[in-house]
Design an enzyme around this catalytic site. Sequence first.
Site, PDB file in Angstrom:
ATOM      1  CE  LYS A  21      -4.452   0.904   0.294  1.00  0.00           C
ATOM      2  NZ  LYS A  21      -5.589   0.045  -0.073  1.00  0.00           N
TER       3      LYS A  21
ATOM      4  CG  ASP B 290      -7.324   3.224  -0.577  1.00  0.00           C
ATOM      5  OD1 ASP B 290      -7.798   2.085  -0.500  1.00  0.00           O
ATOM      6  OD2 ASP B 290      -7.373   4.023   0.389  1.00  0.00           O
TER       7      ASP B 290
HETATM    8  P1  NDP Z   1     -12.957   7.753  -2.461  1.00  0.00           P
HETATM    9  O1  NDP Z   1     -11.864   8.741  -2.302  1.00  0.00           O
HETATM   10  O2  NDP Z   1     -13.530   7.516  -3.801  1.00  0.00           O
HETATM   11  O3  NDP Z   1     -14.163   8.087  -1.467  1.00  0.00           O
HETATM   12  C1  NDP Z   1     -13.958   8.173  -0.113  1.00  0.00           C
HETATM   13  C2  NDP Z   1     -15.259   8.532   0.564  1.00  0.00           C
HETATM   14  O4  NDP Z   1     -15.100   8.398   1.969  1.00  0.00           O
HETATM   15  C3  NDP Z   1     -15.672   9.968   0.321  1.00  0.00           C
HETATM   16  O5  NDP Z   1     -17.056  10.070   0.389  1.00  0.00           O
HETATM   17  C4  NDP Z   1     -14.999  10.692   1.487  1.00  0.00           C
HETATM   18  O6  NDP Z   1     -15.595  11.924   1.835  1.00  0.00           O
HETATM   19  C5  NDP Z   1     -15.194   9.687   2.596  1.00  0.00           C
HETATM   20  N1  NDP Z   1     -14.119   9.832   3.585  1.00  0.00           N
HETATM   21  C6  NDP Z   1     -12.788   9.713   3.359  1.00  0.00           C
HETATM   22  N2  NDP Z   1     -12.091   9.944   4.473  1.00  0.00           N
HETATM   23  C7  NDP Z   1     -13.006  10.233   5.418  1.00  0.00           C
HETATM   24  C8  NDP Z   1     -12.909  10.572   6.764  1.00  0.00           C
HETATM   25  N3  NDP Z   1     -11.725  10.648   7.397  1.00  0.00           N
HETATM   26  N4  NDP Z   1     -14.093  10.770   7.452  1.00  0.00           N
HETATM   27  C9  NDP Z   1     -15.282  10.680   6.818  1.00  0.00           C
HETATM   28  N5  NDP Z   1     -15.428  10.388   5.525  1.00  0.00           N
HETATM   29  C10 NDP Z   1     -14.315  10.161   4.840  1.00  0.00           C
HETATM   30  O7  NDP Z   1     -12.361   6.376  -1.855  1.00  0.00           O
HETATM   31  P2  NDP Z   1     -12.876   4.892  -2.061  1.00  0.00           P
HETATM   32  O8  NDP Z   1     -14.348   4.867  -2.212  1.00  0.00           O
HETATM   33  O9  NDP Z   1     -12.019   4.278  -3.094  1.00  0.00           O
HETATM   34  O10 NDP Z   1     -12.455   4.219  -0.677  1.00  0.00           O
HETATM   35  C11 NDP Z   1     -13.341   4.120   0.429  1.00  0.00           C
HETATM   36  C12 NDP Z   1     -12.875   3.026   1.349  1.00  0.00           C
HETATM   37  O11 NDP Z   1     -12.852   1.775   0.636  1.00  0.00           O
HETATM   38  C13 NDP Z   1     -11.459   3.167   1.912  1.00  0.00           C
HETATM   39  O12 NDP Z   1     -11.421   2.603   3.201  1.00  0.00           O
HETATM   40  C14 NDP Z   1     -10.618   2.315   0.969  1.00  0.00           C
HETATM   41  O13 NDP Z   1      -9.425   1.882   1.585  1.00  0.00           O
HETATM   42  C15 NDP Z   1     -11.578   1.158   0.740  1.00  0.00           C
HETATM   43  N6  NDP Z   1     -11.341   0.348  -0.457  1.00  0.00           N
HETATM   44  C16 NDP Z   1     -11.250   0.907  -1.686  1.00  0.00           C
HETATM   45  C17 NDP Z   1     -11.066   0.117  -2.790  1.00  0.00           C
HETATM   46  C18 NDP Z   1     -11.031   0.666  -4.162  1.00  0.00           C
HETATM   47  O14 NDP Z   1     -10.924  -0.139  -5.108  1.00  0.00           O
HETATM   48  N7  NDP Z   1     -11.137   1.968  -4.367  1.00  0.00           N
HETATM   49  C19 NDP Z   1     -10.892  -1.344  -2.675  1.00  0.00           C
HETATM   50  C20 NDP Z   1     -11.100  -1.846  -1.324  1.00  0.00           C
HETATM   51  C21 NDP Z   1     -11.292  -1.008  -0.276  1.00  0.00           C
HETATM   52  P3  NDP Z   1     -14.879  13.308   1.419  1.00  0.00           P
HETATM   53  O15 NDP Z   1     -15.086  13.412  -0.054  1.00  0.00           O
HETATM   54  O16 NDP Z   1     -15.555  14.325   2.233  1.00  0.00           O
HETATM   55  O17 NDP Z   1     -13.419  13.137   1.790  1.00  0.00           O
HETATM   56  O1  2IT Z   2      -7.910  -1.654  -0.489  1.00  0.00           O
HETATM   57  C1  2IT Z   2      -7.883  -2.147  -1.638  1.00  0.00           C
HETATM   58  O2  2IT Z   2      -8.055  -3.344  -1.840  1.00  0.00           O
HETATM   59  C2  2IT Z   2      -7.673  -1.236  -2.765  1.00  0.00           C
HETATM   60  N1  2IT Z   2      -7.582  -0.027  -2.560  1.00  0.00           N
HETATM   61  C3  2IT Z   2      -7.555  -1.769  -4.162  1.00  0.00           C
HETATM   62  C4  2IT Z   2      -6.166  -2.281  -4.421  1.00  0.00           C
HETATM   63  C5  2IT Z   2      -5.881  -2.701  -5.837  1.00  0.00           C
HETATM   64  O3  2IT Z   2      -4.715  -3.013  -6.074  1.00  0.00           O
HETATM   65  O4  2IT Z   2      -6.781  -2.731  -6.673  1.00  0.00           O
END
Ligand code: NDP
Ligand code: 2IT
Length: 446
Positions: free
Chosen positions: A126, A166
């Site tokens: 990561k 992420d």
């Molecule tokens: P995005 O940046 O697309 O969206 C993040 C969302 O979470 C936004 O709505 C953001 O609000 C909110 N957020 C972020 N930080 C905070 C905080 N400290 N407090 C409250 N709200 C918060 O990210 P993703 O959707 O990609 O990721 C969301 C979660 O999913 C993370 O935990 C990530 O690690 C996990 N994840 C993502 C994957 C992926 O493929 N993208 C795969 C597996 C897990 P705001 O816009 O106000 O910051």
């Molecule tokens: O937390 C996760 O699994 C991710 N942000 C996606 C990682 C990836 O390599 O697609």
Amino acid sequence: MNKIINQFLAEIDNRNSHEPEFMQAVKEVSEDLIPYIVSQDIYHGKNILMRMVEPERVVMFRVNWIDDNGEIRVNRGYRVEMNSAIGPYKGGLRFHPSVNLSILKFLAFEQVFKNSLTTLPMGGGKGGADFDPKNKSDGEVMRFCQSFMTELFRHIGPNTDIPAGDIGVGGREIGYLFGQYKRLKNEFTGVLTGKGVSWGGSLIRPEATGYGTVYFAEDMLNHIGDSIKGKTVTISGSGNVAQYAAEKCLHLGAKVITMSDSSGYIYDKEGINEEKLNHIMDIKNNKRGRISEYVKKYPKAEFIKDKKPWAVKCDVALPSATQNEVNGTDAKTLLNNGCICVAEGANMPCDHNAIKQFKDNKILFAPGKASNAGGVAVSGLEMAQNSLRYSWTREEVDEKLKEIMIKIHKKCLKYGKEKDYVDYGKGANISSFIKVADAMLAQGVV
Ligand code: NDP
Ligand code: 2IT
């Protein structure tokens, strides 16, 4: 047994006491793994978990860039290469002001187990930076990404370490990062996943994490003879994971009533339908705006400032924003309101107290390493397509994603099934551990 676990955690804490999120993730895994390791001659006495909690390599670097006012800005970049026993390091990049080594080590550690669960040959890593893409122009984001990659490129490669998105890193950022890598190496390779479909990306990768989370929730519900159809669902976040979790809920006939961002949540008791979800996608992805703007167009909905959506009555909750967004009090409220299923779309959104309550009350609870593994799984499929120099159709990739989520569910059952309950956390931890531990043992002390 508790003594052995506590001794182990005390030793890890000695080295990492300033890393609370990392310690939290290690504790959660150790409580399931240590009793298992002690019971198995092949793993006992090999210091295998001690080796797993130490990253193989961490790189930390300065990222200078110039903002639109001509000011020189300085951020800190990282890549944590945690474990490469079963494949090259694989995992996302997070750009958020809260990013530090503790958060990236917890995410990299979780990623090792998650990637093992996918059945694909990927190690865990990561990375990211304490850079905040919010309120930055496209030009500023591009210059930051180019500067970040100018250092990162020497540590990664399609057979070494393959980053992806992420929090704060989506299609735009992956494009700028890929462009700079290609320019520096003079090579068009699958060094990043989450690429655009016309330049090596996979169909369904943007949808994969959210879709996979809902597929997994559906698998858990099916296992108890139920289904998500007709269920009321609360979702936190409104980013990549939350948007596509909401979309899949709608496809499967569930009613989504909340979404959120860091400024608060929207509650739409009539349900967020496809048209309303498209509006949210437009606000968040194109206008890069705030979730509160939803109520301007849909005034019957409410915006609740600075709060999380867990007080809203639901059957299913999908925390999909960030770590530690569901605490013990939130869990109690969810349980009192009749919630029967929690599937983590985010990484470690439920804290230790919340998880304990879900388990004590025997509701369906899926840890992120199982339920959100669809994202990295389709990243693995993107790598496979890049190697084949070929691309699969939407339907083909979606079918493979569904199959992978079913396989993960089965693995959880194998090691997590108890008399009248499935401990999905324990099942996911033990099953993923075995594959990585066996590979480490086979490869010797390296
Ligand atoms: P995005 O940046 O697309 O969206 C993040 C969302 O979470 C936004 O709505 C953001 O609000 C909110 N957020 C972020 N930080 C905070 C905080 N400290 N407090 C409250 N709200 C918060 O990210 P993703 O959707 O990609 O990721 C969301 C979660 O999913 C993370 O935990 C990530 O690690 C996990 N994840 C993502 C994957 C992926 O493929 N993208 C795969 C597996 C897990 P705001 O816009 O106000 O910051
Ligand atoms: O937390 C996760 O699994 C991710 N942000 C996606 C990682 C990836 O390599 O697609």
